[in-house]
Design a protein around this motif. Structure first.
Motif, mmCIF file in Angstrom:
data_model
loop_
_atom_site.group_PDB
_atom_site.id
_atom_site.type_symbol
_atom_site.label_atom_id
_atom_site.label_comp_id
_atom_site.label_asym_id
_atom_site.label_seq_id
_atom_site.Cartn_x
_atom_site.Cartn_y
_atom_site.Cartn_z
ATOM 1 N N LEU A 9 -8.171 18.765 23.636
ATOM 2 C CA LEU A 9 -8.977 18.535 22.322
ATOM 3 C C LEU A 9 -10.484 17.999 22.878
ATOM 4 C CD1 LEU A 9 -9.147 17.789 19.282
ATOM 5 C CD2 LEU A 9 -8.541 15.181 19.983
ATOM 6 N N TYR A 25 -5.325 11.311 18.195
ATOM 7 C CA TYR A 25 -5.008 12.041 19.166
ATOM 8 C C TYR A 25 -4.360 11.575 20.509
ATOM 9 C CZ TYR A 25 -4.526 16.908 21.603
ATOM 10 O OH TYR A 25 -3.972 17.868 22.221
ATOM 11 N N ALA A 173 -9.514 32.284 16.621
ATOM 12 C CA ALA A 173 -8.957 30.846 16.828
ATOM 13 C C ALA A 173 -9.993 30.194 17.517
ATOM 14 C CB ALA A 173 -7.653 30.535 17.361
ATOM 15 N N ASP A 175 -11.513 28.358 20.479
ATOM 16 C CA ASP A 175 -10.661 27.950 21.804
ATOM 17 C C ASP A 175 -11.736 27.362 22.834
ATOM 18 O OD1 ASP A 175 -12.513 30.103 22.463
ATOM 19 O OD2 ASP A 175 -11.051 31.427 23.535
ATOM 20 N N ALA A 193 -8.407 22.615 20.565
ATOM 21 C CA ALA A 193 -8.959 22.373 19.262
ATOM 22 C C ALA A 193 -9.991 21.448 19.375
ATOM 23 C CB ALA A 193 -7.961 21.559 18.425
ATOM 24 N N ARG A 422 -9.034 20.150 8.211
ATOM 25 C CA ARG A 422 -9.220 21.410 8.747
ATOM 26 C C ARG A 422 -10.211 22.077 8.118
ATOM 27 N NH1 ARG A 422 -3.370 23.955 8.283
ATOM 28 N NH2 ARG A 422 -3.682 23.257 6.163
ATOM 29 N N GLY A 433 -7.799 25.827 14.916
ATOM 30 C CA GLY A 433 -8.324 25.114 16.116
ATOM 31 C C GLY A 433 -9.769 24.322 15.496
ATOM 32 N N TYR A 435 -11.766 21.419 13.331
ATOM 33 C CA TYR A 435 -11.368 20.374 12.166
ATOM 34 C C TYR A 435 -12.827 19.849 12.133
ATOM 35 C CZ TYR A 435 -6.566 20.662 13.445
ATOM 36 O OH TYR A 435 -5.227 20.858 13.573
ATOM 37 N N ALA A 468 -4.016 17.953 14.763
ATOM 38 C CA ALA A 468 -4.244 18.676 15.968
ATOM 39 C C ALA A 468 -3.130 18.395 16.980
ATOM 40 C CB ALA A 468 -5.749 18.290 16.700
ATOM 41 N N GLN A 471 -0.178 20.148 15.963
ATOM 42 C CA GLN A 471 -0.210 21.840 16.121
ATOM 43 C C GLN A 471 -0.060 22.107 17.524
ATOM 44 O OE1 GLN A 471 0.476 22.595 12.610
ATOM 45 N NE2 GLN A 471 -0.931 24.100 13.368
ATOM 46 N N LEU A 472 -0.634 21.222 18.448
ATOM 47 C CA LEU A 472 -0.844 21.375 19.716
ATOM 48 C C LEU A 472 0.311 20.984 20.550
ATOM 49 C CD1 LEU A 472 -4.685 21.054 20.445
ATOM 50 C CD2 LEU A 472 -3.477 23.251 20.027
#
Length: 473
Positions: A9, A25, A173, A175, A193, A422, A433, A435, A468, A471-472
């Motif tokens: 992140l 996170y 996405a 990256d 993300a 998002r 990815g 936010y 995040a 999702q990850l």
């Protein structure tokens, strides 16, 4: 370009939104076998970290039950003419108790403060702010969340680092992100993300002029931290096709004492007096609503129509309001004089013009008892502009005055997000990815119902970090 570094992140910005995203996170992923790496990017030096949050009073529009003022979502809907994202506002209402617990559990002490004037906030206590900090309540939020983040391994904080552009894979996405460090060289940071939390465009004269028009460069900043709000997050998201939200040609401006360099030197306690411009003429109905619903409008009026010059004029009636000095946030006391002539000379106004304006105002004051705690209906008669409440004659020395200008606090226009923070396209599809949280996300139109900026930054920063992490996983 240097060899890319890899993170799970990357968070751009270290104000309330960015810190909440990074901490949430880090904590959500703390029990994973391979602890994720986090990068926090900050334009400023380490001793200036915290963005606008560091300098704000961090007023929170909440009830004593730790809930958002229940009228706020509908208030936003009314003043925006239905343009604001109502679902977003209702999400803030629902998530506020969790957000407050989030910061309190991490060392931010909160307290209610009584305010001496009528207001429309719930429960009779308009603000809630971390106490005991000389540079504003927001500084304790920055201190507490930064300390919590420092406890986690695999967190790199990059100071004096600018975000240049986002990178994407072949599937679109996000990256990673390209940044420029203090040596002027660029580096790509790979990331699962990215959270954009780097404020609006208050510190970018070119963007201010583009959206606000002529003389935008004359707007002073309400606090040093927002000089680093250069619109980077908005620019980078738009390059990827993000949608916008909020009114780009409107700002949250506040009337501040122009005699001081103190951050956030705002005049809130103006109920008992009048505003005049550089010609000593009144230009605003000081009693048409409570201070919390007019102070932004006054600030904007001073900038847009009064050549950035105004004065608040009052007398002993205001000095005698209990607690009124707590509503004058300047570190310089008001100018004071035994006569209007003397006060005008101290302020640099033409004495005869000020005396005439005050005489006309006094002659128009209608009957009734002055009551600063409610709409008292004590109004002027036949005066333009009127004073619809709290019209009491300015006839009792000492006379007082504060020279004012308008300072920009934040910009309205920004990036559109969903309720998970998002970033979305014009069709409402989230960009994988990516936010965004805080003041770079657009929400407001026409007016800002106050004391929610820090709260929504914390809330949607926290939600961005949580989403995040999920999702990850």
């Amino acid at each position: 370009m240097n060899t890319p570094q890899s993170y799970d992140l990357v968070v751009v910005g270290s104000g309330a939104a960015g810190l909440a995203a990074a901490v949430s996170y880090a904590e959500a992923t703390a029990d994973r076998a391979q602890r994720p790496r986090i990068a926090l990017l900050e334009r400023s030096t380490e001793d200036q970290r915290g963005g606008a949050t560091r300098w704000t009073g961090a007023f929170l529009r909440i009830t004593e039950e730790r809930k958002l003022d229940p009228d706020w979502p509908d208030h936003v809907k009314r003043v925006s003419g239905g343009l604001s994202d109502y679902e977003y506002c209702k999400t803030l209402e629902r998530e506020t108790p969790t957000t407050l617990k989030f910061i309190e559990d991490r060392g931010v002490a909160l307290e209610f403060n009584e305010f001496p004037l009528a207001h429309t906030f719930a429960d009779g206590s308009p603000t809630m702010t971390p106490p005991g900090n000389p540079v504003g309540g927001g500084a304790s939020i920055v201190k507490a969340l930064s300390a919590k983040l420092d406890e986690h391994p695999n967190v790199d904080v990059h100071f004096e680092t600018e975000a240049i552009r986002l990178t994407t894979g072949d599937d679109g996405a996000v990256d990673g992100i390209v940044v420029r460090g203090p040596d002027g060289r660029s580096t790509r940071l790979r990331a699962g993300a990215v959270v954009l939390a780097c404020g609006g465009f208050e510190g970018n004269a070119e963007m201010l002029t583009r959206y606000l028009g002529a003389n935008a460069c004359d707007l002073p900043l309400i606090a040093p931290g927002i000089a680093n709000n250069r619109g980077d997050g908005i620019r980078m998201a738009l390059e990827l096709g993000a949608d916008t939200a909020g009114q780009f040609d409107m700002i949250h401006a506040e009337p501040v004492d122009r005699r001081t360099q103190k951050a956030d030197a705002v005049l809130y306690g103006y109920t008992g007096g009048i505003f005049v411009n550089g010609k000593a003429e009144r230009f605003f109905d000081e009693g048409k609503d409570t201070w919390d619903n007019t102070f932004e409008l006054i600030g904007y009026e001073i900038w847009r129509h009064q050549n950035q010059e105004a004065y608040w004029i009052a007398d002993a009636h205001s000095l005698n309001i209990p607690g009124i000095r707590n509503a004058w946030l300047s570190d310089v006391p008001p100018e004071q004089a035994d006569t209007l002539d003397e006060l005008a000379r101290k302020l640099g106004l033409q004495p005869e013009a000020l005396e005439k304006t005050v005489a006309d105002f006094n002659a128009a004051v209608g009957p009734g008892e002055f009551d600063h705690t409610r709409f008292d209906g004590k109004a002027t008669i036949g005066l333009i502009p009127p004073k619809s409440n709290w019209a009491t004659p300015l006839d009792t020395p000492p006379f007082i005055g504060i020279p004012l200008t308008a300072a920009v606090c934040f910009t309205y226009g920004g990036i559109r997000t969903d309720t998970n923070a998002r970033v979305v396209t014009p069709t409402g599809v989230p960009i994988p990815g990516l936010y965004a949280a805080g003041e770079l996300t657009g929400l407001f139109y026409h007016e800002y119902p106050p004391a929610t900026s820090v709260l929504r930054s914390l809330t949607f920063g926290r939600l961005a970090g949580q989403h995040a992490a999920a999702q990850l996983a």
